[in-house]
Design a protein around this motif. Structure first.
Motif, PDB file in Angstrom:
ATOM      1  N   MET A  24      -0.055   7.054  10.086  1.00  0.00           N
ATOM      2  CA  MET A  24       0.824   8.202   9.868  1.00  0.00           C
ATOM      3  C   MET A  24       0.787   8.528   8.376  1.00  0.00           C
ATOM      4  O   MET A  24       0.558   7.635   7.553  1.00  0.00           O
ATOM      5  N   PRO A  25       1.011   9.784   7.983  1.00  0.00           N
ATOM      6  CA  PRO A  25       1.059  10.108   6.556  1.00  0.00           C
ATOM      7  C   PRO A  25       2.084   9.225   5.834  1.00  0.00           C
ATOM      8  O   PRO A  25       3.191   9.043   6.319  1.00  0.00           O
ATOM      9  N   GLY A  26       1.659   8.645   4.724  1.00  0.00           N
ATOM     10  CA  GLY A  26       2.517   7.753   3.953  1.00  0.00           C
ATOM     11  C   GLY A  26       2.290   6.284   4.259  1.00  0.00           C
ATOM     12  O   GLY A  26       2.836   5.419   3.577  1.00  0.00           O
ATOM     13  N   ALA A  27       1.468   5.978   5.275  1.00  0.00           N
ATOM     14  CA  ALA A  27       1.186   4.579   5.610  1.00  0.00           C
ATOM     15  C   ALA A  27       0.519   3.898   4.427  1.00  0.00           C
ATOM     16  O   ALA A  27      -0.256   4.505   3.692  1.00  0.00           O
ATOM     17  N   ARG A  28       0.849   2.620   4.245  1.00  0.00           N
ATOM     18  CA  ARG A  28       0.268   1.830   3.152  1.00  0.00           C
ATOM     19  C   ARG A  28      -0.289   0.533   3.709  1.00  0.00           C
ATOM     20  O   ARG A  28       0.293  -0.049   4.608  1.00  0.00           O
ATOM     21  N   VAL A  29      -1.405   0.109   3.159  1.00  0.00           N
ATOM     22  CA  VAL A  29      -1.991  -1.177   3.506  1.00  0.00           C
ATOM     23  C   VAL A  29      -2.412  -1.872   2.224  1.00  0.00           C
ATOM     24  O   VAL A  29      -2.661  -1.215   1.204  1.00  0.00           O
ATOM     25  N   HIS A  30      -2.484  -3.197   2.283  1.00  0.00           N
ATOM     26  CA  HIS A  30      -3.062  -3.933   1.164  1.00  0.00           C
ATOM     27  C   HIS A  30      -4.527  -4.166   1.509  1.00  0.00           C
ATOM     28  O   HIS A  30      -4.850  -4.708   2.559  1.00  0.00           O
ATOM     29  N   ASP A  31      -5.416  -3.731   0.646  1.00  0.00           N
ATOM     30  CA  ASP A  31      -6.854  -3.873   0.842  1.00  0.00           C
ATOM     31  C   ASP A  31      -7.304  -5.120   0.096  1.00  0.00           C
ATOM     32  O   ASP A  31      -7.307  -5.156  -1.135  1.00  0.00           O
ATOM     33  N   GLN A  32      -7.672  -6.173   0.855  1.00  0.00           N
ATOM     34  CA  GLN A  32      -8.085  -7.441   0.246  1.00  0.00           C
ATOM     35  C   GLN A  32      -9.299  -7.264  -0.667  1.00  0.00           C
ATOM     36  O   GLN A  32      -9.360  -7.838  -1.737  1.00  0.00           O
ATOM     37  N   GLY A  33     -10.283  -6.494  -0.202  1.00  0.00           N
ATOM     38  CA  GLY A  33     -11.504  -6.298  -0.994  1.00  0.00           C
ATOM     39  C   GLY A  33     -11.237  -5.569  -2.296  1.00  0.00           C
ATOM     40  O   GLY A  33     -11.845  -5.864  -3.317  1.00  0.00           O
ATOM     41  N   LEU A  34     -10.321  -4.621  -2.267  1.00  0.00           N
ATOM     42  CA  LEU A  34      -9.984  -3.837  -3.453  1.00  0.00           C
ATOM     43  C   LEU A  34      -8.997  -4.583  -4.339  1.00  0.00           C
ATOM     44  O   LEU A  34      -8.967  -4.402  -5.545  1.00  0.00           O
ATOM     45  N   GLY A  35      -8.159  -5.424  -3.717  1.00  0.00           N
ATOM     46  CA  GLY A  35      -7.123  -6.130  -4.471  1.00  0.00           C
ATOM     47  C   GLY A  35      -5.980  -5.213  -4.852  1.00  0.00           C
ATOM     48  O   GLY A  35      -5.287  -5.443  -5.835  1.00  0.00           O
ATOM     49  N   ALA A  36      -5.784  -4.152  -4.072  1.00  0.00           N
ATOM     50  CA  ALA A  36      -4.745  -3.168  -4.365  1.00  0.00           C
ATOM     51  C   ALA A  36      -4.343  -2.469  -3.069  1.00  0.00           C
ATOM     52  O   ALA A  36      -4.949  -2.679  -2.020  1.00  0.00           O
ATOM     53  N   GLU A  37      -3.330  -1.636  -3.176  1.00  0.00           N
ATOM     54  CA  GLU A  37      -2.864  -0.876  -2.027  1.00  0.00           C
ATOM     55  C   GLU A  37      -3.693   0.381  -1.821  1.00  0.00           C
ATOM     56  O   GLU A  37      -4.209   0.959  -2.762  1.00  0.00           O
TER      57      GLU A  37
END
Length: 134
Positions: A75-88
């Protein structure tokens, strides 16, 4: 669930999987191709032009479970932590990342304390995964 529903455990298990994936989402990264040997609980953001099991699921969160791939539309506004990126990453029609602003430079009046404070704030936001370094 309904009182006379058959296979209630399926409904419960699917609901628990969705809660596990979506309440504190962590993804391994973005992939257009399904990984060869995913582990249960691992998730990816499906990249554009997904292939194989990822075909037709662009931008969705793909979660691997013992039963196979499960897909969740963000949904618009959803956030995830990206392990590969090391950021949200956050979703606003496409998956995006926040990038740290450039530190203040130049000007006619040099205020070293202000510049130092702003640089420290940027560094802390980057270290906490709010800003991406790339």
């Amino acid at each position: 669930m309904l009182a006379a529903q058959a296979q209630k455990e399926t409904t419960v298990n699917e609901s628990l999987l969705a809660a596990d994936v979506l309440l504190q989402p962590v993804v391994e990264g973005i992939a257009a191709n399904p990984p060869a040997t995913p582990l249960p609980g691992q998730c990816w953001i499906v990249g554009s032009a997904g292939t194989g099991a990822f075909a037709g699921h662009d931008s969705q969160i793909a979660a691997w479970s013992d039963g196979g791939w499960r897909f969740f539309a963000p949904m618009p506004g959803a956030r995830v932590h990206d392990q590969g990126l090391g950021a949200e990453r956050f979703y606003l029609g496409t998956w995006q990342k926040s990038v740290a602003p450039a530190a203040p430079l130049g000007g006619t009046v040099v205020d070293t304390q202000a510049r130092s404070s702003i640089a420290a704030i940027i560094q802390l936001l980057t270290a906490s995964g709010i800003f991406s370094v790339t």
